[in-house]
Design an enzyme around this catalytic site. Structure first.
Site, PDB file in Angstrom:
ATOM      1  N   GLU A 105       0.807  -1.236   0.000  1.00 30.75           N
ATOM      2  CA  GLU A 105       0.000   0.000   0.000  1.00 30.75           C
ATOM      3  C   GLU A 105       0.837   1.282   0.000  1.00 30.75           C
ATOM      4  O   GLU A 105       0.559   2.207   0.759  1.00 30.75           O
ATOM      5  CB  GLU A 105      -0.977  -0.018   1.186  1.00 30.75           C
ATOM      6  N   GLU A 120      -6.173 -10.821  -1.154  1.00 29.78           N
ATOM      7  CA  GLU A 120      -6.935 -10.595   0.092  1.00 29.78           C
ATOM      8  C   GLU A 120      -8.437 -10.527  -0.170  1.00 29.78           C
ATOM      9  O   GLU A 120      -9.141  -9.698   0.408  1.00 29.78           O
ATOM     10  CB  GLU A 120      -6.481  -9.281   0.767  1.00 29.78           C
TER      11      GLU A 120
HETATM   12  O1  G3I Z   1      -3.279  -8.402  18.740  1.00 31.95           O
HETATM   13  C1  G3I Z   1      -3.878  -7.269  19.389  1.00 31.95           C
HETATM   14  C2  G3I Z   1      -4.366  -7.676  20.725  1.00 31.95           C
HETATM   15  O2  G3I Z   1      -3.254  -8.009  21.531  1.00 31.95           O
HETATM   16  C3  G3I Z   1      -5.170  -6.534  21.341  1.00 31.95           C
HETATM   17  O3  G3I Z   1      -5.709  -6.942  22.541  1.00 31.95           O
HETATM   18  C4  G3I Z   1      -6.305  -6.094  20.413  1.00 31.95           C
HETATM   19  C5  G3I Z   1      -7.067  -4.910  20.935  1.00 31.95           C
HETATM   20  O4  G3I Z   1      -7.796  -4.266  19.917  1.00 31.95           O
HETATM   21  O5  G3I Z   1      -5.738  -5.740  19.182  1.00 31.95           O
HETATM   22  C6  G3I Z   1      -5.036  -6.791  18.543  1.00 31.95           C
HETATM   23  O6  G3I Z   1      -4.494  -6.352  17.358  1.00 31.95           O
HETATM   24  C7  G3I Z   1      -5.385  -6.127  16.298  1.00 31.95           C
HETATM   25  C8  G3I Z   1      -5.033  -7.083  15.177  1.00 31.95           C
HETATM   26  O7  G3I Z   1      -5.808  -6.779  14.025  1.00 31.95           O
HETATM   27  C9  G3I Z   1      -5.255  -8.539  15.552  1.00 31.95           C
HETATM   28  O8  G3I Z   1      -6.606  -8.786  15.778  1.00 31.95           O
HETATM   29  C10 G3I Z   1      -5.242  -4.686  15.850  1.00 31.95           C
HETATM   30  O9  G3I Z   1      -5.738  -3.831  16.859  1.00 31.95           O
HETATM   31  C11 G3I Z   1      -6.000  -4.464  14.549  1.00 31.95           C
HETATM   32  O10 G3I Z   1      -5.695  -3.151  14.050  1.00 31.95           O
HETATM   33  C12 G3I Z   1      -5.562  -5.475  13.536  1.00 31.95           C
HETATM   34  O11 G3I Z   1      -6.275  -5.250  12.351  1.00 31.95           O
HETATM   35  C13 G3I Z   1      -5.728  -5.838  11.201  1.00 31.95           C
HETATM   36  C14 G3I Z   1      -5.349  -4.752  10.178  1.00 31.95           C
HETATM   37  O12 G3I Z   1      -4.921  -5.362   8.976  1.00 31.95           O
HETATM   38  C15 G3I Z   1      -4.212  -3.881  10.700  1.00 31.95           C
HETATM   39  O13 G3I Z   1      -3.029  -4.613  10.867  1.00 31.95           O
HETATM   40  C16 G3I Z   1      -6.767  -6.782  10.612  1.00 31.95           C
HETATM   41  O14 G3I Z   1      -6.984  -7.870  11.509  1.00 31.95           O
HETATM   42  C17 G3I Z   1      -6.290  -7.314   9.273  1.00 31.95           C
HETATM   43  O15 G3I Z   1      -7.313  -8.060   8.658  1.00 31.95           O
HETATM   44  C18 G3I Z   1      -5.922  -6.146   8.367  1.00 31.95           C
HETATM   45  O16 G3I Z   1      -5.409  -6.671   7.162  1.00 31.95           O
HETATM   46  C19 G3I Z   1      -5.088  -5.703   6.160  1.00 31.95           C
HETATM   47  C20 G3I Z   1      -3.885  -6.257   5.394  1.00 31.95           C
HETATM   48  O17 G3I Z   1      -2.835  -6.525   6.270  1.00 31.95           O
HETATM   49  C21 G3I Z   1      -3.461  -5.268   4.298  1.00 31.95           C
HETATM   50  N1  G3I Z   1      -4.569  -4.940   3.426  1.00 31.95           N
HETATM   51  C22 G3I Z   1      -5.776  -4.470   4.074  1.00 31.95           C
HETATM   52  C23 G3I Z   1      -6.236  -5.470   5.138  1.00 31.95           C
HETATM   53  C24 G3I Z   1      -7.508  -5.000   5.811  1.00 31.95           C
HETATM   54  O18 G3I Z   1      -7.304  -3.804   6.499  1.00 31.95           O
END
Ligand code: G3I
Length: 358
Positions: A165, A272
């Site tokens: 991205e 994705e």
């Molecule tokens: O692991 C922590 C946990 O320890 C904590 O308690 C909790 C509290 O909110 O958060 C957890 O982390 C989260 C993580 O997902 C795991 O569930 C993050 O807050 C959350 O921001 C994260 O979101 C992910 C996002 O990327 C940001 O990294 C989504 O699951 C994931 O599906 C999404 O994937 C992205 C691709 O990497 C790139 N393309 C877009 C796609 C969708 O946004």
């Protein structure tokens, strides 16, 4: 007399066996599998990669999740645990625990792995974002990060999303910590370092909203074309494909885009895919049929293009998907429902794979 007794005994036993079988069938979880066909078998016949993003939480806690994942897919992408923040939580400490679990699972089930992702502006640790770095310091941090993570998995990762991205809305790079701290050549440097760390791995640029034709896909096209002109080791483009039934991609535009990337010598992976239905119209059943069509169209386009070699969905069961949390409402964007029953989208993918000739 003896036979009469035996008969009675046999019919009594038969009744008990029948009863037991019925009880067992009723208590089994609802994972009906049509005619024992799996996406994985069909993809294997086409020498094609069919994959899903993996949630570490689900993999650890849900046996049915593990069973369906290994049965239906021959490729996985760790959804989060290889990102900068979880894998490199402190400047001098890496934590490979969760990522190793996914890699071990994939290898045990002969699945290929897409590494996701090395250079992104999200999921960064505070130690990195809360300090002012000089250009040289930031370059050294990124170089070491790429080298350490790729080397840890050298030989295990089929393809890396090296840069994720990076393209902004117009024909320029997004202003991120990397672009502002290092300069626009961070993209090229990242690919060169990645290739040095594992010369066998395929290296991808991955992005969203650049699947069809338009400003963004043109910008992605120019970026990768320029990289190739500078002999940067890049092998493919990931089209993320986060879509909805309200704004489905135009299959013919996606086909044209994949073709022009192919003419540059690049592979394409659908990396994705998920299809939201909350913003569509019609009954739930009608929405699921529309959703199936979107999946069907994109897999169809991919299988028709010789350079489109993988189709990966962002999760596979509506039980574990990032969409409801991100959009603040319930949704059902994947190909299995919350009870792991195949949805119309699953059947549509089976159909395309059964008739394809990749
Ligand atoms: O692991 C922590 C946990 O320890 C904590 O308690 C909790 C509290 O909110 O958060 C957890 O982390 C989260 C993580 O997902 C795991 O569930 C993050 O807050 C959350 O921001 C994260 O979101 C992910 C996002 O990327 C940001 O990294 C989504 O699951 C994931 O599906 C999404 O994937 C992205 C691709 O990497 C790139 N393309 C877009 C796609 C969708 O946004």
């Amino acid at each position: 007399m003896i036979f009469k007794g035996l008969n009675k005994y046999l019919s009594f036993s038969a009744l008990i066996i029948l009863g037991l079988t019925a009880t067992l069938l009723i208590s089994l979880p609802a994972i009906s599998q049509p005619a024992n066909i799996t996406l994985r078998d069909l993809a294997q016949e086409q020498n094609f990669h069919i994959g899903a993003a993996v949630s570490i939480k689900a993999l650890r806690n849900d046996p049915t999740y593990r069973e369906v994942l290994a049965r239906e897919f021959n490729m996985v992408t760790p959804e989060n645990v290889m990102k900068f923040k979880p894998i490199h939580p402190e400047r001098d400490r890496y934590d490979f625990t969760a990522a190793n679990e996914i890699v071990t699972f994939a290898k045990a089930h002969q699945m290929q792995i897409r590494g996701h992702t090395l250079v992104w502006h999200r999921s960064l640790p505070d130690w990195l974002t809360e300090t002012e770095w000089t250009r040289e310091e930031l370059m050294e941090i990124l170089r070491r990060h790429i080298f350490t993570v790729i080397s840890h998995y050298r030989g295990d990762i089929y393809a890396w999303d090296v840069v994720n991205e990076a393209v902004g809305c117009k024909d320029s790079l997004r202003k991120t910590i990397w672009q502002q701290g290092i300069g626009s050549d961070y993209v090229e440097l990242a690919f060169r370092w990645a290739h040095e760390a594992d010369p066998q791995a395929l290296l991808f640029y991955n992005d969203y909203d650049g699947e069809g034709l338009g400003e963004k896909s043109d910008a992605i096209y120019s970026l990768v074309k320029d990289l190739l002109a500078k002999d940067v080791p890049i092998h493919g483009v990931g089209l993320q494909m986060h879509k909805s039934i309200k704004n489905p991609p135009k299959p013919e535009d996606v086909a044209t885009n994949i073709k022009r990337l192919g003419e540059l010598g690049l592979e394409v992976h659908i990396t994705e895919m998920d299809v939201q239905i909350h913003n569509g119209t019609g009954t739930q059943e009608e929405r699921l049929v529309k959703q199936a069509k979107v999946y069907q169209d994109i897999l169809g386009v991919c299988l028709k293009a010789p350079n489109c070699t993988a189709f990966v969905t962002w999760g596979f069961t509506d039980k574990f998907t990032w969409i409801p949390r991100a959009f603040g409402q319930p949704d059902f964007p994947l190909i299995f429902d919350k009870s792991y029953r195949p949805k119309p989208a699953y059947q549509a993918l089976v159909e395309v794979l059964s008739t394809a000739n990749h």
